[in-house]
Design a protein around this motif. Structure first.
Motif, mmCIF file in Angstrom:
data_model
loop_
_atom_site.group_PDB
_atom_site.id
_atom_site.type_symbol
_atom_site.label_atom_id
_atom_site.label_comp_id
_atom_site.label_asym_id
_atom_site.label_seq_id
_atom_site.Cartn_x
_atom_site.Cartn_y
_atom_site.Cartn_z
ATOM 1 N N SER A 81 -8.528 -11.645 5.179
ATOM 2 C CA SER A 81 -7.582 -12.743 5.440
ATOM 3 C C SER A 81 -6.298 -12.576 4.635
ATOM 4 C CB SER A 81 -8.232 -14.093 5.104
ATOM 5 O OG SER A 81 -9.401 -14.307 5.871
ATOM 6 N N ASN A 82 -6.174 -11.413 3.980
ATOM 7 C CA ASN A 82 -5.006 -11.097 3.142
ATOM 8 C C ASN A 82 -4.885 -12.002 1.916
ATOM 9 O OD1 ASN A 82 -3.999 -8.862 4.614
ATOM 10 N ND2 ASN A 82 -3.090 -10.256 6.125
ATOM 11 N N GLN A 104 -17.937 -12.457 -0.539
ATOM 12 C CA GLN A 104 -18.527 -12.895 0.725
ATOM 13 C C GLN A 104 -19.257 -11.722 1.355
ATOM 14 O OE1 GLN A 104 -15.797 -14.882 3.392
ATOM 15 N NE2 GLN A 104 -17.151 -14.629 5.159
ATOM 16 N N ILE A 105 -20.526 -11.911 1.702
ATOM 17 C CA ILE A 105 -21.328 -10.848 2.281
ATOM 18 C C ILE A 105 -20.705 -10.352 3.586
ATOM 19 C CG2 ILE A 105 -23.601 -10.241 3.214
ATOM 20 C CD1 ILE A 105 -23.550 -10.661 0.198
ATOM 21 N N ASP A 106 -20.670 -9.025 3.739
ATOM 22 C CA ASP A 106 -20.128 -8.327 4.911
ATOM 23 C C ASP A 106 -18.626 -8.516 5.095
ATOM 24 O OD1 ASP A 106 -22.592 -7.209 5.624
ATOM 25 O OD2 ASP A 106 -23.159 -8.956 6.820
ATOM 26 N N GLU A 107 -17.965 -9.033 4.077
ATOM 27 C CA GLU A 107 -16.503 -9.120 4.100
ATOM 28 C C GLU A 107 -15.913 -7.767 3.690
ATOM 29 O OE1 GLU A 107 -13.624 -9.864 5.073
ATOM 30 O OE2 GLU A 107 -13.249 -11.857 4.200
ATOM 31 N N SER A 108 -14.770 -7.413 4.273
ATOM 32 C CA SER A 108 -14.080 -6.165 3.949
ATOM 33 C C SER A 108 -12.999 -6.438 2.903
ATOM 34 C CB SER A 108 -13.447 -5.569 5.211
ATOM 35 O OG SER A 108 -12.728 -4.400 4.902
ATOM 36 N N TYR A 109 -12.935 -5.580 1.882
ATOM 37 C CA TYR A 109 -11.969 -5.712 0.799
ATOM 38 C C TYR A 109 -11.221 -4.397 0.612
ATOM 39 C CZ TYR A 109 -14.646 -9.906 -0.495
ATOM 40 O OH TYR A 109 -15.282 -11.127 -0.492
ATOM 41 N N THR A 110 -9.949 -4.513 0.234
ATOM 42 C CA THR A 110 -9.126 -3.329 -0.032
ATOM 43 C C THR A 110 -8.607 -3.373 -1.463
ATOM 44 O OG1 THR A 110 -8.430 -3.094 2.273
ATOM 45 C CG2 THR A 110 -7.066 -2.018 0.616
ATOM 46 N N LEU A 111 -8.855 -2.307 -2.187
ATOM 47 C CA LEU A 111 -8.384 -2.164 -3.571
ATOM 48 C C LEU A 111 -7.051 -1.425 -3.587
ATOM 49 C CD1 LEU A 111 -8.816 -1.997 -6.747
ATOM 50 C CD2 LEU A 111 -9.917 0.207 -6.271
ATOM 51 N N THR A 112 -6.126 -1.909 -4.404
ATOM 52 C CA THR A 112 -4.859 -1.207 -4.635
ATOM 53 C C THR A 112 -4.638 -1.064 -6.134
ATOM 54 O OG1 THR A 112 -3.875 -2.092 -2.602
ATOM 55 C CG2 THR A 112 -2.363 -1.212 -4.251
ATOM 56 N N VAL A 113 -4.392 0.156 -6.581
ATOM 57 C CA VAL A 113 -4.082 0.443 -7.984
ATOM 58 C C VAL A 113 -2.757 1.181 -8.019
ATOM 59 C CG1 VAL A 113 -4.775 1.662 -10.085
ATOM 60 C CG2 VAL A 113 -6.515 0.574 -8.634
ATOM 61 N N ILE A 114 -1.776 0.620 -8.718
ATOM 62 C CA ILE A 114 -0.461 1.256 -8.862
ATOM 63 C C ILE A 114 -0.268 1.583 -10.333
ATOM 64 C CG2 ILE A 114 2.015 1.021 -8.487
ATOM 65 C CD1 ILE A 114 1.363 -1.174 -6.412
ATOM 66 N N VAL A 115 -0.118 2.870 -10.653
ATOM 67 C CA VAL A 115 0.037 3.282 -12.042
ATOM 68 C C VAL A 115 0.769 4.612 -12.096
ATOM 69 C CG1 VAL A 115 -2.231 4.427 -12.110
ATOM 70 C CG2 VAL A 115 -1.187 3.640 -14.239
ATOM 71 N N ASN A 116 1.688 4.726 -13.040
ATOM 72 C CA ASN A 116 2.452 5.967 -13.259
ATOM 73 C C ASN A 116 3.103 6.471 -11.975
ATOM 74 O OD1 ASN A 116 1.689 5.987 -15.997
ATOM 75 N ND2 ASN A 116 -0.189 7.119 -15.535
#
Length: 274
Positions: A81-82, A104-116
Motif C-alpha cells: 500500500s506504499n 501482516q501475513i502474506d504481505e509483500s514488503y520492499t527494503l531500500t538501503v541508501i548508503v555511500n
C-alpha cells in the motif's frame, strides 16, 4: 662412543622443539570490504511486531575479530500500500531501528538501503509459522541411543506449502544450531524440529525458535548451511563464501551486498533439560 651419541641426540631434540615454536604467518588475499545487510524482520507470535532492527556492517579480514559497522545510511521498508516504515540509526553504530512497523501475513514488503551513493533494494513476503505445541525429551537418542534429543512438535497446515527455519540456542555452548526443512513429505501432519547437541545434560537450558520462511530463503539457507557446515555463527551475517541473497544494488549491479531481506512470523519456547 656413547658419550658422543647423547649430545647429538640432545641437539636433535632441541632443534625439533625450536622448530615447533616457530610462528608461520599465512599471507591471505583480502578482498575489498563489501556491505553486509542483516535485514531479518521477525514477528513473534503474541506481540504486535512494531519494533524491528536492521544492521549494516562490512566484511573484514580473516584475522579481524571486529565487525565494522556502517553508519549514515537511509533505510526504509514499504508495503504493497506504499506505507513507509523508516529505520533510524540509534545510539549503537550500524543499528537502525523502526518502532511502528506493521507486520501482516502474506504481505509483500520492499527494503531500500541508501548508503555511500549506492541504492540497494529487495522484495520479500512475510510468511507464517505453525505454533509449537509440545516439547519432548528422549534420553535414548542419537545413533548409539545414549544421547539426549529434544524435539519441538508443531502441526503443519494442510492447505499450503510451507518452509521452516529452526534455531536452537544452548546454555552449555556458544554454538547456535540452525536447520531448514519443508513440508513436502509431511503436508498437514505433526512434524518437529530436533536438537543437534551431543553434550546436553540435565539442567541445560535451550531456547527454541521456529521461523516461517519463503521458498527462496529456504534455498538460500540450504546453500549457506552446507558451506558453513552448520558450525555455528549467524546466517544472517556475512557468510564464509560469496552466497548471493535477494538484495540488488540498483546503482551498480556488480557492487552487490551480502545478506538477505527476510520476513518471518516466529514462535519460541524455552526448555530445561530434565
Amino acid at each position: 662412543m656413547m658419550k658422543h651419541i647423547f649430545p647429538i641426540i640432545a641437539l636433535l631434540f632441541s632443534l625439533i622443539f625450536v622448530s615447533c615454536e616457530e610462528v608461520v604467518d599465512v599471507d591471505l588475499n583480502t578482498a575489498s570490504p563489501r556491505l553486509v545487510i542483516d535485514a531479518g524482520i521477525d514477528w513473534e507470535q503474541g506481540t504486535d511486531g512494531s519494533v524491528q532492527k536492521i544492521k549494516l556492517s562490512t566484511t573484514t579480514s580473516f584475522y579481524s575479530a571486529v565487525v565494522p559497522p556502517v553508519s549514515g545510511a537511509t533505510i526504509f521498508v514499504t508495503n504493497s500500500s506504499n506505507t513507509i516504515f523508516n529505520f533510524i540509526e540509534g545510539s549503537t553504530a550500524g543499528e537502525y531501528l523502526c518502532t511502528n512497523f506493521v507486520p501482516q501475513i502474506d504481505e509483500s514488503y520492499t527494503l531500500t538501503v541508501i548508503v555511500n551513493g549506492q541504492t540497494y533494494t529487495a522484495t520479500e513476503t512475510l510468511k507464517s509459522v505453525a505454533s509449537i505445541t509440545e516439547i519432548i525429551q528422549d534420553n535414548e537418542g542419537g545413533i548409539t541411543g545414549d544421547l539426549i534429543d529434544i524435539k519441538a512438535l508443531f502441526n503443519d497446515p494442510a492447505d499450503s506449502e510451507n518452509f521452516y527455519l529452526f534455531k536452537y540456542k544452548y546454555s552449555n555452548q556458544a554454538k547456535l544450531d540452525y536447520q531448514v526443512t519443508d513440508d513436502r513429505f509431511f503436508q498437514g501432519n505433526t512434524i518437529f524440529s530436533l536438537s543437534d547437541n551431543e553434550e546436553l545434560e540435565a539442567g541445560d537450558q535451550i531456547q527454541i525458535t521456529h521461523y516461517g520462511i519463503s521458498r527462496t530463503y529456504y534455498n538460500y539457507m540450504n546453500i549457506l548451511l552446507s558451506i558453513a557446515g552448520n558450525t555455528g555463527g549467524s546466517p544472517f551475517q556475512s557468510p564464509p563464501a560469496t552466497v548471493r541473497g535477494n538484495i540488488i544494488n540498483s546503482t551498480n549491479f556488480d557492487n552487490y551486498a551480502l545478506g538477505y531481506f527476510r520476513l518471518s512470523e516466529t514462535d519460541s519456547a524455552n526448555y530445561t533439560v530434565q
